[in-house]
Structures are given as C-alpha cells and as structure tokens.
Design a protein around this motif. Structure first.
Motif, PDB file in Angstrom:
ATOM      1  N   GLU A   5       0.611  -1.667   0.017  1.00  0.00           N
ATOM      2  CA  GLU A   5      -0.051  -0.006   0.505  1.00  0.00           C
ATOM      3  C   GLU A   5       0.682   1.066  -0.090  1.00  0.00           C
ATOM      4  OE1 GLU A   5      -3.359   0.572   2.636  1.00  0.00           O
ATOM      5  OE2 GLU A   5      -3.499   2.045   2.505  1.00  0.00           O
ATOM      6  N   VAL A   6      -0.002   2.192  -1.154  1.00  0.00           N
ATOM      7  CA  VAL A   6       1.054   3.887  -1.085  1.00  0.00           C
ATOM      8  C   VAL A   6       0.033   5.166  -0.405  1.00  0.00           C
ATOM      9  CG1 VAL A   6       2.325   5.358  -2.083  1.00  0.00           C
ATOM     10  CG2 VAL A   6       3.062   2.669  -2.722  1.00  0.00           C
ATOM     11  N   GLY A  45     -18.487  17.065  -5.440  1.00  0.00           N
ATOM     12  CA  GLY A  45     -16.506  17.996  -4.198  1.00  0.00           C
ATOM     13  C   GLY A  45     -17.297  17.978  -2.603  1.00  0.00           C
ATOM     14  N   ASN A  46     -18.483  17.640  -2.413  1.00  0.00           N
ATOM     15  CA  ASN A  46     -18.650  18.031  -1.188  1.00  0.00           C
ATOM     16  C   ASN A  46     -18.398  16.855  -0.003  1.00  0.00           C
ATOM     17  OD1 ASN A  46     -21.353  17.194  -2.148  1.00  0.00           O
ATOM     18  ND2 ASN A  46     -22.678  17.910  -1.057  1.00  0.00           N
ATOM     19  N   ARG A  47     -17.946  15.534  -0.525  1.00  0.00           N
ATOM     20  CA  ARG A  47     -17.469  14.384  -0.512  1.00  0.00           C
ATOM     21  C   ARG A  47     -16.384  13.741   0.148  1.00  0.00           C
ATOM     22  NH1 ARG A  47     -23.257  11.966   0.747  1.00  0.00           N
ATOM     23  NH2 ARG A  47     -25.029  12.856  -1.112  1.00  0.00           N
ATOM     24  N   LYS A  48     -16.156  13.844   1.380  1.00  0.00           N
ATOM     25  CA  LYS A  48     -14.605  13.033   1.175  1.00  0.00           C
ATOM     26  C   LYS A  48     -14.497  11.715   0.755  1.00  0.00           C
ATOM     27  CE  LYS A  48     -11.365  12.424   4.928  1.00  0.00           C
ATOM     28  NZ  LYS A  48     -11.283  12.325   6.472  1.00  0.00           N
ATOM     29  N   SER A  49     -13.644  12.268  -0.875  1.00  0.00           N
ATOM     30  CA  SER A  49     -13.479  11.018  -1.817  1.00  0.00           C
ATOM     31  C   SER A  49     -11.399  10.782  -1.658  1.00  0.00           C
ATOM     32  CB  SER A  49     -13.937  12.065  -3.127  1.00  0.00           C
ATOM     33  OG  SER A  49     -15.227  12.305  -2.469  1.00  0.00           O
ATOM     34  N   VAL A  50     -11.766   9.520  -2.352  1.00  0.00           N
ATOM     35  CA  VAL A  50     -10.235   8.849  -2.974  1.00  0.00           C
ATOM     36  C   VAL A  50     -10.565   8.362  -3.893  1.00  0.00           C
ATOM     37  CG1 VAL A  50     -10.842   6.889  -1.418  1.00  0.00           C
ATOM     38  CG2 VAL A  50      -8.091   7.755  -1.462  1.00  0.00           C
ATOM     39  N   ILE A  51      -9.645   8.202  -4.600  1.00  0.00           N
ATOM     40  CA  ILE A  51      -9.061   7.334  -6.019  1.00  0.00           C
ATOM     41  C   ILE A  51      -8.187   6.076  -5.139  1.00  0.00           C
ATOM     42  CG2 ILE A  51      -8.200   6.982  -8.047  1.00  0.00           C
ATOM     43  CD1 ILE A  51      -8.869  10.404  -8.851  1.00  0.00           C
ATOM     44  N   ILE A  52      -8.831   4.621  -5.666  1.00  0.00           N
ATOM     45  CA  ILE A  52      -7.705   3.639  -5.252  1.00  0.00           C
ATOM     46  C   ILE A  52      -7.320   3.090  -6.828  1.00  0.00           C
ATOM     47  CG2 ILE A  52      -7.858   1.312  -4.050  1.00  0.00           C
ATOM     48  CD1 ILE A  52     -10.053   2.731  -1.920  1.00  0.00           C
ATOM     49  N   ASN A  53      -6.132   2.584  -7.115  1.00  0.00           N
ATOM     50  CA  ASN A  53      -5.467   1.878  -7.539  1.00  0.00           C
ATOM     51  C   ASN A  53      -5.412   0.652  -6.993  1.00  0.00           C
ATOM     52  OD1 ASN A  53      -2.472   1.062  -9.909  1.00  0.00           O
ATOM     53  ND2 ASN A  53      -4.534   1.264 -10.544  1.00  0.00           N
ATOM     54  N   CYS A  54      -6.402  -0.462  -7.328  1.00  0.00           N
ATOM     55  CA  CYS A  54      -5.854  -1.919  -7.132  1.00  0.00           C
ATOM     56  C   CYS A  54      -5.650  -2.589  -7.956  1.00  0.00           C
ATOM     57  CB  CYS A  54      -7.092  -2.279  -6.032  1.00  0.00           C
ATOM     58  SG  CYS A  54      -8.633  -2.156  -7.090  1.00  0.00           S
ATOM     59  N   THR A  71      -3.970  15.028  -9.339  1.00  0.00           N
ATOM     60  CA  THR A  71      -5.320  15.089  -9.029  1.00  0.00           C
ATOM     61  C   THR A  71      -5.233  15.908  -7.961  1.00  0.00           C
ATOM     62  OG1 THR A  71      -4.770  13.104  -7.722  1.00  0.00           O
ATOM     63  CG2 THR A  71      -5.378  12.910  -9.862  1.00  0.00           C
ATOM     64  N   ASN A  72      -7.258  16.299  -7.218  1.00  0.00           N
ATOM     65  CA  ASN A  72      -7.147  16.535  -6.442  1.00  0.00           C
ATOM     66  C   ASN A  72      -7.424  16.401  -5.792  1.00  0.00           C
ATOM     67  OD1 ASN A  72      -6.765  19.953  -7.373  1.00  0.00           O
ATOM     68  ND2 ASN A  72      -8.188  19.953  -8.801  1.00  0.00           N
ATOM     69  N   THR A  73      -8.513  14.750  -6.285  1.00  0.00           N
ATOM     70  CA  THR A  73      -8.581  13.293  -5.396  1.00  0.00           C
ATOM     71  C   THR A  73      -7.046  13.085  -4.608  1.00  0.00           C
ATOM     72  OG1 THR A  73     -10.666  13.400  -6.860  1.00  0.00           O
ATOM     73  CG2 THR A  73     -10.463  12.264  -4.804  1.00  0.00           C
ATOM     74  N   PRO A  74      -7.129  12.820  -3.160  1.00  0.00           N
ATOM     75  CA  PRO A  74      -6.479  12.297  -2.922  1.00  0.00           C
ATOM     76  C   PRO A  74      -6.533  10.838  -3.162  1.00  0.00           C
ATOM     77  CG  PRO A  74      -7.380  12.547  -0.470  1.00  0.00           C
ATOM     78  CD  PRO A  74      -8.124  13.228  -2.328  1.00  0.00           C
ATOM     79  N   LYS A  75      -5.276  10.470  -3.626  1.00  0.00           N
ATOM     80  CA  LYS A  75      -4.816   8.411  -4.310  1.00  0.00           C
ATOM     81  C   LYS A  75      -4.347   8.144  -2.785  1.00  0.00           C
ATOM     82  CE  LYS A  75      -2.070   9.744  -7.793  1.00  0.00           C
ATOM     83  NZ  LYS A  75      -2.235  11.316  -7.706  1.00  0.00           N
ATOM     84  N   ILE A  76      -4.487   6.700  -2.974  1.00  0.00           N
ATOM     85  CA  ILE A  76      -4.824   5.165  -2.646  1.00  0.00           C
ATOM     86  C   ILE A  76      -4.229   4.283  -3.955  1.00  0.00           C
ATOM     87  CG2 ILE A  76      -4.737   3.823  -0.793  1.00  0.00           C
ATOM     88  CD1 ILE A  76      -6.322   5.643   0.644  1.00  0.00           C
ATOM     89  N   TYR A  77      -2.654   3.830  -3.073  1.00  0.00           N
ATOM     90  CA  TYR A  77      -2.148   2.644  -4.221  1.00  0.00           C
ATOM     91  C   TYR A  77      -2.691   1.363  -3.324  1.00  0.00           C
ATOM     92  CZ  TYR A  77       0.538  -0.579  -6.747  1.00  0.00           C
ATOM     93  OH  TYR A  77       1.295  -1.798  -7.422  1.00  0.00           O
ATOM     94  N   ILE A  78      -2.993   0.304  -3.174  1.00  0.00           N
ATOM     95  CA  ILE A  78      -2.784  -1.060  -3.083  1.00  0.00           C
ATOM     96  C   ILE A  78      -2.639  -2.035  -4.126  1.00  0.00           C
ATOM     97  CG2 ILE A  78      -4.443  -0.809  -1.203  1.00  0.00           C
ATOM     98  CD1 ILE A  78      -7.118  -1.837  -2.218  1.00  0.00           C
ATOM     99  N   SER A  79      -1.415  -3.475  -3.377  1.00  0.00           N
ATOM    100  CA  SER A  79      -1.393  -4.270  -4.779  1.00  0.00           C
ATOM    101  C   SER A  79      -1.888  -5.506  -3.636  1.00  0.00           C
ATOM    102  CB  SER A  79       0.157  -3.760  -5.410  1.00  0.00           C
ATOM    103  OG  SER A  79       0.382  -4.860  -6.141  1.00  0.00           O
ATOM    104  N   THR A  80      -1.803  -6.249  -4.708  1.00  0.00           N
ATOM    105  CA  THR A  80      -1.818  -8.083  -4.376  1.00  0.00           C
ATOM    106  C   THR A  80      -0.298  -8.235  -3.656  1.00  0.00           C
ATOM    107  OG1 THR A  80      -2.079  -8.451  -6.713  1.00  0.00           O
ATOM    108  CG2 THR A  80      -3.845  -8.706  -5.675  1.00  0.00           C
ATOM    109  N   GLU A  81      -0.166  -9.424  -3.440  1.00  0.00           N
ATOM    110  CA  GLU A  81       1.292  -9.723  -3.293  1.00  0.00           C
ATOM    111  C   GLU A  81       2.248 -10.200  -4.862  1.00  0.00           C
ATOM    112  OE1 GLU A  81       3.262 -10.705  -0.042  1.00  0.00           O
ATOM    113  OE2 GLU A  81       2.242  -8.678   0.651  1.00  0.00           O
TER     114      GLU A  81
END
Lengths: 406, 122
Positions: A5-6, A45-54, A71-81
């Motif tokens: 995860e990043v 825009g009024n909702r706390k959002s995130v973009i996730i790359n799985c 991006t203006n929206t925060p991002k999270i990267y997650i990965s399988t092993e």
C-alpha cells in the motif's frame, strides 16, 4: 520494490471511492484517473473522496504513473502480493480497504477506458446516495460486441435471478460500501472469482442480497483497449461461465422460486445524442470452422454432458452449411441447462467441460450474427430481448431438469 | 382481485380498458393524466399500472421513471400507438409495452405475466 500500500496523504476514511483495478496499465491508466478526478470534483465535491488503484503488482510502472498523476482527489495505491494475479484478487484487497475507510459508495471503472467522461462517475455514483445498492452500467454496444454477455451472462442471470441487468459483467459499476463486507464474508469465493469471474459474482451476489439495483446510462459506448477475442476467450469464458454455474449451485433455493423478471430504474439520461459504438468485425467462416472442429474434438464430452435429444439436435445443426446455418434459441437453452447440471454433477473434468461449451457457443454466435446482420443496434437489442423471454419461459424446464438430476 | 391503474388521456381508451379488464376479473381504476399520480398510487395501492406514453401534458416515460424510483417493483406496462418510443432508453424501465389496439389480448397476456412475476426476498 514491492509495496502492498502507498497512501501518500495518509487517508484513513472516505465517504466516496473511485476504484481502478489494473495489471500492467501504465500506458492507459492516466486517462480514467483524470476523468475520475474531474467527476469527483464536479459532482461529489462536498464528499470526502479518494481514488484507489488496486493493482496486481504490475511491473510496467502502473504504480508510478498512477501516483504521479496530478489530481485534486487524494490517491491510494494497493497491490496483491508479488505473483498473485487476477482481477478478483484486486477486488478482494479493495473490499477490505472500503471496509477500513468506512466508505458509503464505491464506483469502479476499468483502467484501459478510452471513452470515460466525468459524467460516468456521476451516473454510477449518484444512485448510491439515493437508496440504490448496486449500479450496473448501460452502454450502447455494437451488436457483435460482448457476445458472452448477450448469449449467456445476460439471459441466464435475468432468467435465474429475475432482474434485468443488461451488462452484468460490464466492468464499470457502483456499489454501496456496505456490500464490501458481504463480498468479504461470502463463502462462494473461488479461483474463477479471483480472476475474470469477479464481475458476474458481484452482480449475482447483489441480486441474491435483494439489493435495489439500477442501471446507469453511460451515453457513450465503452471503448477500451482492443483485445484479440481468440486468445482471450478460453480463460475468460471458463471463469465467467464457471462462476455462473457455481452460483447456480449455491443459490438454487433462491432462483428456483423466481418467475419471469423485473426491470430496473434507469439513471443518466439527458446526455444528449447517444454516440454509436464502433463496428465490430466478425469472421463467420472462422466461427463456423471453430464450431465444426470443436464439435468433433469435444464430441465425447458433449455426448456425456448433453441429454440424448439435445445432442442429436446439435448434430443436425452441425450438418448445416454456413449459408443455412441456424442455431435455435431453444436448443441453446437446452445446451446451457444440460451443461449447468453436468457441471454441478461433475460428469466431466471442470475445465474440459467448460472448454467443450466454447465451440457450441461459437456456433450460437454465428447463428446470432446471421440473424442480425441486417438489423440495426436497436433491432438486435429487441432480438436479444425476445431470446431472454424464451429463457424465462424455459425456467420451469430448468427447475425440472435441475431437480431431477439432484 | 388484482387492482389495475389505467393512465390515459383519451376517455374512450379508459372506458375500453375499464370494461375489458373488469370483465377479465380485475379491479380497474383510471387517471386521465399524470397529475398527482405518485400520490394516487400511494393511496390507492394498485398492483399494476398501465401507462400511456404520449399524453397531452405528460410524457409517460418521465412518469415511468418517477414511478420506478418511488415504487421499485411496481409492474408498469407502457401503451403506445407507435413503437418509436423504444429509441428512448428510459423505456426499458417498463415491465412490458404493448402497441395500442382495440383487441386487448396482448395487453391481458402481459398483465397476467407481470402479475405472475415473482422474486423471493432473500
């Protein structure tokens, strides 16, 4: 270096998530991420959002590209092993992340989409804040695009579970965060679901949970990276159809009580003129040859799986030449019923049984192509609807054959 | 006895449907337009709605969407003189559609199927 995860902005909660599953999508992921970001900004825009790359630990730099997009929206990267591949495995990580973030609504879009607009995020996401639990996409597709959907996934899920969801394996959809826990706790997870079976599995579970489902009209056709149907068909076919059959075993008490089907609400119109999909070329001769050769090489399996009458009718179809080729819908329904029962009863090795259905499916596809070649997209849709009604009318036969073999 | 709400702005159609569907064993109530249709459905609780697509002041497809959003599983059968409405994506939210005719055989068949449709609660 592998990182499971990043999370650069250390996001620990989010109301709205846009998720993009991937494996080696470095050259295409930027566009859907940018469109998702614009969609979130414009409509959520009024909702706390995130973009996730799985991701499946891509080795082509997908992670770096994803995290590097501004991006203006925060991002999270997650990965399988490392070494753990499969679209479904990406989703399993995603479900856990959704639970951890306590997200209310999740929209998923494919990483190789070329036709996505910010409004796709709106249309897939908004109904989730209006009591709908699952949002399936509704695209205008070329009549020869998505033939597994047209011949198997749509008519079977519709007649089995009673909900008319035109794209049950669409790849772009939305679901309420609460469903993530249901998916995590389901005892129907399998190797097929861990791969391409994931879409039909999620849709089917939502139907069986009686979650209110709607369809979101995307306005634009789905345009994504072109794939060679010949090379992709085997594993994808096995995983999708195998998952449908597995779910039939699990959810028999539910589907055996379903009669006919119900439509769903439609969201997302008002997009202006609908863009027509690009044409899909089909080689009828190839379909014919694959049907003929497959029938010959899989004859011993077919004879074991199919009822005698169905097998004999199929042999009559095999004798037709290309110009007169006609695969009756009722015969196709009988083939699918026998295969579902044969799969449940393990009359043959699972993978070989599913593979032996492929040439028959190609024969059915050839018949569909011949019958619809002079039809518009809308007329071919009506043709598919009529076939679905035949599937629904044969439901009592399915229940009868299923119970007889049990 | 199943209760059917017929929504059509043409009086002779409402009369025809009322007579024929009553003879077929249904309780029939009618509405001449879409005015306060949702409230009407809420109070009268019909089992099925037969909805005209083209009414003078109302678009049946918009009404269909309103009904579907409020009453998720309410069976709705669209009636129309032409089949061009199918070009509008909203039409697929209907259970069925029928082309208007003085012979109501098709409509009765669709009503029977729509009322027979069953999805168990999980």
């Amino acid at each position: 270096m592998f990182e499971a995860e990043v999370n650069p902005e250390d996001i620990t909660s989010a109301e709205f998530v846009v998720a993009i599953p991937s494996y080696n999508e470095a050259d295409s992921i930027a566009f859907p991420v940018q469109q998702a970001d614009r969609g979130i900004e414009s409509f959520f825009g009024n909702r706390k959002s995130v973009i996730i790359n799985c991701d499946n630990d891509s080795d082509d730099g997908t992670k770096e590209i994803f995290l590097g997009i501004r991006t203006n929206t925060p991002k999270i990267y997650i990965s399988t092993e490392p070494g753990m591949k499969g679209k479904g495995r990406n989703f399993k990580n995603l479900f856990q992340k959704i639970v951890d973030l306590e997200a209310k609504a999740v929209v998923v879009v494919d990483a190789d989409l070329k036709s996505i607009t910010p409004k796709w995020i709106k249309h897939l996401g908004e109904p989730l804040f209006q009591d709908f639990g699952y949002v399936a996409p509704l695209y205008v597709r070329h009549k020869y695009d998505g033939t597994i959907t047209n011949s198997i996934a749509y008519p079977l899920t519709r007649s089995l579970y009673g909900r008319r969801v035109r794209q049950p394996i669409g790849g772009d959809f939305g679901f309420q965060g609460e469903l993530a826990q249901v998916y995590l706790e389901s005892d129907t997870w399998s190797e097929a679901v861990a791969n391409f079976g994931i879409d039909i599995w999620m849709t089917t579970l939502a139907m069986n949970e009686n979650v209110p489902i709607c369809q979101a009209f995307m306005g634009r056709p789905k345009i994504h990276r072109a794939k060679d149907p010949g090379s992709d068909l085997g594993p994808m076919f096995r995983q999708v159809v195998g998952t449908i059959f597995e779910m039939m075993i699990k959810f028999c008490p539910f589907w055996s009580q379903v009669k006919w089907s119900k439509p769903t609400s439609i969201f997302g119109f008002g997009l202006g003129e609908t863009e027509m999909p690009p044409p899909v070329k089909v080689n009828k001769e190839t379909l014919f040859q694959k049907f003929q050769h497959g029938f010959k090489s899989c004859g011993h399996i077919l004879e074991n799986v199919l009822q005698k009458e169905t097998f004999n009718k199929l042999r009559e179809v095999k004798k037709m030449d290309t110009d007169r080729f006609d695969f009756p819908t009722n015969l196709w329904i009988n083939v699918l019923i026998d295969f579902a029962v044969g799969y449940r009863d393990k009359v043959w090795k699972e993978d070989e049984l599913l593979d032996s259905l492929i040439p028959i499916y190609l024969g059915k596809t050839l018949s569909y192509v011949r019958k619809t070649e002079r039809m518009s997209v809308r007329e071919s849709e009506e043709f598919i609807e009529e076939e679905c009604v035949q599937f629904e009318a044969s439901k009592s036969l399915l229940v009868q054959v299923w119970n007889k073999g049990a | 006895m199943a209760k059917i709400l017929v929504v059509d702005d043409e009086e002779h159609i409402r009369l025809l449907y009322s007579e024929e569907l009553s003879e077929a064993g249904y309780e029939v109530i009618t509405a001449a337009d879409g005015h306060k249709l949702i409230e009407r459905i809420e109070t009268e609780k019909p089992d099925l709605v037969v909805l005209d697509i083209k009414m003078v002041d109302y678009n049946g497809l918009d009404l269909l969407q309103e009904i579907r959003n409020k009453f998720y599983d309410m069976p709705v059968i669209l009636c129309t003189a032409y089949d061009t409405f199918k070009e509008d994506i909203k039409s697929i939210a209907a259970d069925f559609y029928v082309i208007k005719s003085f012979d109501l055989t098709e409509l009765k068949k669709k009503i029977a199927t729509a009322l027979e449709t069953h999805i168990p609660s999980s």
